[in-house]
Motif scaffolding. Structure first.
Motif, PDB file in Angstrom:
ATOM      1  N   VAL A  30     -14.887  16.086   3.156  1.00 13.77           N
ATOM      2  CA  VAL A  30     -13.709  16.904   3.355  1.00 13.77           C
ATOM      3  C   VAL A  30     -12.674  15.831   3.738  1.00 13.77           C
ATOM      4  CG1 VAL A  30     -12.773  18.674   4.541  1.00 13.77           C
ATOM      5  CG2 VAL A  30     -15.494  18.818   4.297  1.00 13.77           C
ATOM      6  N   SER A  31     -11.846  16.062   2.907  1.00 14.74           N
ATOM      7  CA  SER A  31     -10.625  15.242   2.956  1.00 14.74           C
ATOM      8  C   SER A  31      -9.378  15.937   3.197  1.00 14.74           C
ATOM      9  CB  SER A  31     -10.207  14.307   1.673  1.00 14.74           C
ATOM     10  OG  SER A  31     -11.525  13.635   1.277  1.00 14.74           O
ATOM     11  N   LEU A  32      -8.691  15.472   4.231  1.00 11.41           N
ATOM     12  CA  LEU A  32      -7.452  16.059   4.921  1.00 11.41           C
ATOM     13  C   LEU A  32      -6.415  15.115   4.553  1.00 11.41           C
ATOM     14  CD1 LEU A  32      -8.885  17.733   8.183  1.00 11.41           C
ATOM     15  CD2 LEU A  32      -8.625  18.640   5.978  1.00 11.41           C
ATOM     16  N   VAL A  33      -5.357  15.642   3.671  1.00  5.74           N
ATOM     17  CA  VAL A  33      -4.576  14.635   3.135  1.00  5.74           C
ATOM     18  C   VAL A  33      -2.873  14.783   3.526  1.00  5.74           C
ATOM     19  CG1 VAL A  33      -3.654  13.509   1.064  1.00  5.74           C
ATOM     20  CG2 VAL A  33      -6.032  14.421   1.018  1.00  5.74           C
ATOM     21  N   ASP A  34      -2.365  13.906   4.313  1.00  2.51           N
ATOM     22  CA  ASP A  34      -0.935  13.824   4.611  1.00  2.51           C
ATOM     23  C   ASP A  34      -0.741  12.328   4.559  1.00  2.51           C
ATOM     24  OD1 ASP A  34       1.798  13.782   5.421  1.00  2.51           O
ATOM     25  OD2 ASP A  34       1.367  15.040   6.956  1.00  2.51           O
ATOM     26  N   VAL A  35      -0.415  11.809   3.132  1.00  2.00           N
ATOM     27  CA  VAL A  35      -0.289  10.276   3.077  1.00  2.00           C
ATOM     28  C   VAL A  35       1.042   9.927   2.057  1.00  2.00           C
ATOM     29  CG1 VAL A  35      -1.923  10.557   0.797  1.00  2.00           C
ATOM     30  CG2 VAL A  35      -1.589   8.281   2.161  1.00  2.00           C
ATOM     31  N   PRO A  36       2.052   9.253   2.646  1.00  2.00           N
ATOM     32  CA  PRO A  36       3.278   8.993   2.093  1.00  2.00           C
ATOM     33  C   PRO A  36       3.006   7.723   1.110  1.00  2.00           C
ATOM     34  CG  PRO A  36       3.349   8.070   4.229  1.00  2.00           C
ATOM     35  CD  PRO A  36       2.020   8.708   4.247  1.00  2.00           C
ATOM     36  N   GLY A  37       2.185   7.345   1.190  1.00  2.00           N
ATOM     37  CA  GLY A  37       1.908   6.077   0.130  1.00  2.00           C
ATOM     38  C   GLY A  37       1.281   4.840   0.766  1.00  2.00           C
ATOM     39  N   PHE A  38       1.235   3.749   0.299  1.00  2.00           N
ATOM     40  CA  PHE A  38       0.733   2.470   0.668  1.00  2.00           C
ATOM     41  C   PHE A  38       1.804   1.663   1.315  1.00  2.00           C
ATOM     42  CE2 PHE A  38      -2.394   3.494  -2.489  1.00  2.00           C
ATOM     43  CZ  PHE A  38      -3.648   3.011  -1.859  1.00  2.00           C
ATOM     44  N   LEU A  39       1.212   0.775   2.459  1.00  2.00           N
ATOM     45  CA  LEU A  39       2.123   0.072   3.340  1.00  2.00           C
ATOM     46  C   LEU A  39       2.585  -1.129   2.546  1.00  2.00           C
ATOM     47  CD1 LEU A  39       3.283  -0.147   6.259  1.00  2.00           C
ATOM     48  CD2 LEU A  39       1.288  -1.892   6.894  1.00  2.00           C
ATOM     49  N   PRO A  40       4.111  -1.249   2.522  1.00  2.00           N
ATOM     50  CA  PRO A  40       4.660  -2.177   1.570  1.00  2.00           C
ATOM     51  C   PRO A  40       4.900  -3.613   2.605  1.00  2.00           C
ATOM     52  CG  PRO A  40       6.126  -0.799   2.328  1.00  2.00           C
ATOM     53  CD  PRO A  40       4.885  -0.159   2.904  1.00  2.00           C
ATOM     54  N   GLY A  41       4.894  -4.485   1.925  1.00  2.00           N
ATOM     55  CA  GLY A  41       5.346  -5.705   2.427  1.00  2.00           C
ATOM     56  C   GLY A  41       4.408  -7.024   1.904  1.00  2.00           C
ATOM     57  N   THR A  42       5.141  -8.197   2.398  1.00  2.00           N
ATOM     58  CA  THR A  42       4.160  -9.424   1.835  1.00  2.00           C
ATOM     59  C   THR A  42       2.781  -9.472   2.431  1.00  2.00           C
ATOM     60  OG1 THR A  42       5.406 -10.741   3.365  1.00  2.00           O
ATOM     61  CG2 THR A  42       6.321 -10.721   1.013  1.00  2.00           C
ATOM     62  N   GLN A  43       2.733  -9.136   3.679  1.00  2.33           N
ATOM     63  CA  GLN A  43       1.654  -9.271   4.453  1.00  2.33           C
ATOM     64  C   GLN A  43       0.536  -8.494   3.512  1.00  2.33           C
ATOM     65  OE1 GLN A  43       1.562  -8.057   8.507  1.00  2.33           O
ATOM     66  NE2 GLN A  43      -0.404  -9.091   8.916  1.00  2.33           N
ATOM     67  N   GLN A  44       0.750  -7.179   3.326  1.00  2.28           N
ATOM     68  CA  GLN A  44      -0.304  -6.682   2.583  1.00  2.28           C
ATOM     69  C   GLN A  44      -0.397  -6.932   1.164  1.00  2.28           C
ATOM     70  OE1 GLN A  44      -1.822  -3.424   3.544  1.00  2.28           O
ATOM     71  NE2 GLN A  44      -1.339  -4.437   5.552  1.00  2.28           N
ATOM     72  N   GLU A  45       0.687  -7.409   0.521  1.00  4.37           N
ATOM     73  CA  GLU A  45       0.540  -7.960  -1.011  1.00  4.37           C
ATOM     74  C   GLU A  45      -0.383  -9.118  -0.970  1.00  4.37           C
ATOM     75  OE1 GLU A  45       0.903  -5.996  -3.412  1.00  4.37           O
ATOM     76  OE2 GLU A  45       2.221  -4.445  -2.672  1.00  4.37           O
ATOM     77  N   TYR A  46      -0.060 -10.129   0.020  1.00  2.00           N
ATOM     78  CA  TYR A  46      -0.754 -11.434  -0.154  1.00  2.00           C
ATOM     79  C   TYR A  46      -2.413 -11.000   0.395  1.00  2.00           C
ATOM     80  CZ  TYR A  46       3.769 -13.534  -0.211  1.00  2.00           C
ATOM     81  OH  TYR A  46       5.125 -13.815  -0.605  1.00  2.00           O
ATOM     82  N   GLY A  47      -2.402 -10.176   1.272  1.00  2.00           N
ATOM     83  CA  GLY A  47      -3.918  -9.728   1.655  1.00  2.00           C
ATOM     84  C   GLY A  47      -4.760  -8.872   0.836  1.00  2.00           C
ATOM     85  N   ALA A  48      -4.244  -8.693  -0.382  1.00  3.78           N
ATOM     86  CA  ALA A  48      -4.877  -8.016  -1.481  1.00  3.78           C
ATOM     87  C   ALA A  48      -4.894  -6.625  -1.290  1.00  3.78           C
ATOM     88  CB  ALA A  48      -6.302  -8.503  -1.846  1.00  3.78           C
ATOM     89  N   VAL A  49      -3.813  -5.929  -0.972  1.00  2.13           N
ATOM     90  CA  VAL A  49      -3.727  -4.160  -0.700  1.00  2.13           C
ATOM     91  C   VAL A  49      -4.175  -3.937  -2.053  1.00  2.13           C
ATOM     92  CG1 VAL A  49      -1.366  -4.180  -1.254  1.00  2.13           C
ATOM     93  CG2 VAL A  49      -2.469  -2.489   0.302  1.00  2.13           C
ATOM     94  N   ILE A  50      -4.080  -4.199  -3.151  1.00  2.54           N
ATOM     95  CA  ILE A  50      -4.353  -3.818  -4.491  1.00  2.54           C
ATOM     96  C   ILE A  50      -5.796  -3.435  -4.616  1.00  2.54           C
ATOM     97  CG2 ILE A  50      -4.298  -4.002  -6.788  1.00  2.54           C
ATOM     98  CD1 ILE A  50      -1.518  -5.637  -6.529  1.00  2.54           C
ATOM     99  N   THR A  51      -6.322  -4.774  -4.416  1.00  4.77           N
ATOM    100  CA  THR A  51      -8.005  -4.659  -4.377  1.00  4.77           C
ATOM    101  C   THR A  51      -8.501  -3.746  -3.330  1.00  4.77           C
ATOM    102  OG1 THR A  51      -7.866  -6.917  -5.386  1.00  4.77           O
ATOM    103  CG2 THR A  51     -10.040  -6.250  -4.393  1.00  4.77           C
TER     104      THR A  51
END
Length: 526
Positions: A365-386
């Motif tokens: 059961v999923s309860l959803v209230d999500v504005p997106g993925f966290l932006p920024g170099t730390q997330q991108e360099y840490g492979a937020v995509i994968t």
């Protein structure tokens, strides 16, 4: 022990057996047991006595001894050789157990110890019974060299083969270092004890010699560190008694194996119970947070929610509950932390939990209230995509019943990832407050009408145009009805009725059968 001259041979043999058993139960002896207690730790047998139903424990291999002759080990023999193994019951349900005994050679793993653990792991997988291992060990027994390493490898292989077949739970009740950490890492859930247990691959001495960094055992791999920062530990208990209670409660929500369903728990909580407070819980301002725990406790049986990874990646909530007596896995964004965005750790946490539920027939059961993925170099360099793809993949491959409720924001890629209809969610409901769109109104206006706004020099006129365009966008997209018109939302429901609608959905999907394409195994993005 002095034997009576009047004893028969059989009586004498039985007396010797009783004596041998009593000796084996003393592990490394009273002095070492006292030392264990002085550290605030229980012995292996005391832990099992707390864990298992009284009188249910049946021990295996009590008289096994190591076979090492190196470094004077041929003169040091203890029955059981540092681990207590066997079967018992918890709440009447059978489990196989292994508890390392720190009073014998510091719980250091020998080849014979590994053989004992492998035996109960094999029995667990073969008989479809959960496996629980209580770890308290100084690591590999150095005197045995490669044999000790071979023992670890054989345990790991069995952890892997049993994964997704039977639940595996690790309790870290003392040291767990070096190669020993991989067995808990391969199991489904890990419980650590604050201030008395730790896990790390390389200890403080090695860290200091290689990196020049001074760090304590607790700072490097204590329960609080792994429960809050690394996510290695699912639970950090205050003491051993709480840790054992946690294991027992966890077991109550999960089935014996991957072919069964979790036990049904009787409840007097009516299916049709409504909660009017849910109609008021979403703030008028879309940027104002609210507490998702209130929603969860409102819709589950008796308001009882058993959270997993409580102190790690708090922007997503995962855990077990019952709905109409049946176990469900809850996944929910938490608007009170980082506005409920998905990031690297939240994605990992959610994916791990979704895959466990799918492996063991627990509806989601999923309860959803999500504005997106966290932006920024730390997330991108840490492979937020994968890492984000891990959660997407977990939901997409899951074949258990999947019910999704869109509460408020559901934007962009995060809308898709959070068990959307496009990832084969069975039933998707939305509250009237749901906003399902590529992005929020402010961002959309900046993209769609940037030239029009810049063309106007007067700031007041710019603001007026911005507000008009924002209102147009919200009217068109920031509601659940466009998605409902296209069949991506099955129904728009009144929040107060959420419990009833979710339980009815679970009843509809109780007989769900969905097959995956034939394959050797998947290639989950790692």
């Amino acid at each position: 022990m002095v034997y009576s001259k009047n004893m028969s041979i059989q009586q004498e043999n039985i007396a010797k057996l009783v004596e041998r058993r009593a000796s084996a139960k003393m592990g490394g002896g009273q002095k070492r047991i006292d030392a264990q207690h002085q550290k605030g730790k229980l012995t292996a047998r005391e832990r099992l006595a707390l864990l298992l139903d009284e009188g249910s424990f049946e021990e295996f291999d009590m008289f096994v001894q190591h076979r090492c002759v190196n470094f004077g080990m041929d003169k040091q023999h203890f029955d059981g050789d540092g681990v207590v193994t066997g079967m018992g019951t918890i709440g009447g349900r059978m489990v196989y157990v292994a508890a390392q005994d720190f009073t014998v050679s510091g719980g250091a793993l020998s080849k014979t110890m590994s053989e004992k653990i492998c035996k109960v792991l094999d029995l667990a997988a073969r008989n479809g019974v959960p496996f629980i291992c209580l770890n308290d060990s100084g690591g590999a027994r150095i005197q045995e060299g490669v044999d000790a390493l071979a023992g670890y490898g054989e345990i790991f292989e069995r952890n892997i083969l049993a994964s997704g077949v039977v639940p595996q739970i690790s309790g870290i009740f003392g040291p767990c270092a070096g190669g020993a950490v991989y067995s808990p890492a391969l199991t489904d859930f890990t419980v650590m004890i604050k201030n008395t247990s730790y896990m790390f691959l390389t200890g403080p001495a090695v860290v200091k010699s290689v990196l020049g960094e001074e760090v304590s055992q607790e700072e490097l791999g204590g329960a609080s560190v792994h429960a809050t920062k690394s996510g290695v530990a699912h639970f950090a208990a205050e003491n051993e008694e709480e840790g054992i209670r946690t294991i027992k409660e966890l077991l109550s929500y999960i089935p014996q194996n991957n072919m069964e369903e979790a036990p049904v728990v009787p409840t007097n909580d009516p299916i049709s119970r409504v909660d009017d407070s849910l109609n008021e819980i979403i703030p008028d301002n879309p940027n104002t947070p609210y507490d998702m725990y209130k929603v969860i406790r409102s819709i589950v049986d008796d308001g009882k929610f058993f959270e997993i990874h409580k102190d790690f990646a708090k922007n997503i909530i995962v855990g077990f509950a019952h709905m109409n007596g049946r176990s469900v896995g809850i996944v929910a964004n938490q608007p009170k932390t980082l506005a409920g965005v998905l990031d690297i750790n939240a994605s990992r946490k959610g994916a791990r939990f979704v895959r466990f539920c799918d492996a063991f027939n627990i509806p989601l059961v999923s309860l959803v209230d999500v504005p997106g993925f966290l932006p920024g170099t730390q997330q991108e360099y840490g492979a937020v995509i994968t890492n984000g793809a891990k959660l997407l993949y977990a939901y997409g491959e899951a074949t258990v019943p999947k019910i999704t409720v869109e509460l408020r924001k559901s934007y962009g890629g995060s809308y898709i990832v959070m068990s959307s209809k496009h990832l084969r969610a069975d039933l998707v409901y939305a509250w009237p407050s749901a906003q399902i769109a590529v992005m929020g109104a402010d961002g959309a206006v900046n993209v769609l009408y940037a030239k029009d706004i810049k063309a106007v020099e007067n700031p007041d006129e710019q603001k007026k145009i911005r507000e008009e365009k924002k209102a147009e966008y919200e009217e068109l997209f920031n509601n659940p009805y466009q998605a409902a018109q296209k069949g991506y939302v099955d129904d728009v429901i009144e929040p107060r009725n959420t419990r009833f609608r979710v339980i009815r959905a679970l009843e509809q999907l109780a007989g769900k059968k969905q097959m995956m394409p034939a394959k050797k195994h998947d290639n989950l993005p790692l």
